[in-house]
Design an enzyme around this catalytic site. Structure first.
Site, PDB file in Angstrom:
ATOM      1  CG  HIS A   1      -0.443  -0.137   2.511  1.00  0.00           C
ATOM      2  ND1 HIS A   1      -0.800  -1.158   3.353  1.00  0.00           N
ATOM      3  CD2 HIS A   1       0.443   0.609   3.204  1.00  0.00           C
ATOM      4  CE1 HIS A   1      -0.158  -1.033   4.502  1.00  0.00           C
ATOM      5  NE2 HIS A   1       0.607   0.033   4.433  1.00  0.00           N
TER       6      HIS A   1
ATOM      7  CD  GLU B   1       3.940   0.442   4.753  1.00  0.00           C
ATOM      8  OE1 GLU B   1       4.235  -0.453   5.572  1.00  0.00           O
ATOM      9  OE2 GLU B   1       3.545   1.571   5.078  1.00  0.00           O
TER      10      GLU B   1
ATOM     11  CG  HIS C   1       6.964  -0.761  12.447  1.00  0.00           C
ATOM     12  ND1 HIS C   1       6.547   0.540  12.333  1.00  0.00           N
ATOM     13  CD2 HIS C   1       6.138  -1.484  11.648  1.00  0.00           C
ATOM     14  CE1 HIS C   1       5.516   0.600  11.506  1.00  0.00           C
ATOM     15  NE2 HIS C   1       5.250  -0.608  11.067  1.00  0.00           N
TER      16      HIS C   1
END
Length: 106
Positions: free
Chosen positions: A39, A58, A92
Site C-alpha cells: 500500500h 511499502e 518499526h
C-alpha cells in the site's frame, strides 16, 4: 541492496525478491493474500530515498527469507516507487509507536 534491520540481515536477493513481488502487485492493482500490502507509504518520517519521487509503496520483507503472501507482516518493509525502483528498507524495530526508522545499508 542489502540491509540490516535491527539484528536481521537481508541479502540482495531477499531485497530483490520482496521488491519484485511488491512491483507485481502494484502493477496488477492487487494485494498479497487478504492483506493490504503493498500500500501507499506516505513517508511521514521524511526519508530521502535516493532522490526518487513518490508515490512510494511499502511491502513486508520477512526474516524467514520467504516472500510475503499475507498474514502477519512483521516489522520490516521494502519501499519501492511507482516505477518499481527500490527506494529503501525501513523497520518499526527501534522506532516509536507506528513510525519507521531506516535499516542499515539503505
Amino acid at each position: 541492496d542489502t540491509a540490516t534491520c535491527g539484528k536481521v540481515f537481508y541479502s540482495a536477493s531477499a531485497v530483490s525478491a520482496a521488491s519484485n513481488a511488491a512491483c507485481n502487485y502494484v502493477r496488477a492493482g492487487s494485494t498479497a493474500g487478504g492483506s493490504t500490502y503493498p500500500h501507499v507509504y506516505n513517508n511521514y518520517e521524511g526519508f530521502r530515498f535516493k532522490g526518487l519521487s513518490k508515490p512510494f509503496y511499502e511491502f513486508p520483507i520477512l526474516s524467514s527469507g520467504k516472500t510475503y503472501t499475507g498474514g502477519s507482516p512483521g516489522a520490516d518493509r521494502v519501499v519501492i516507487n511507482g516505477q518499481c525502483s527500490i527506494a529503501g528498507i525501513i523497520t518499526h524495530t527501534g522506532a516509536s509507536g507506528n513510525a519507521f526508522v531506516a535499516c542499515g545499508g539503505t
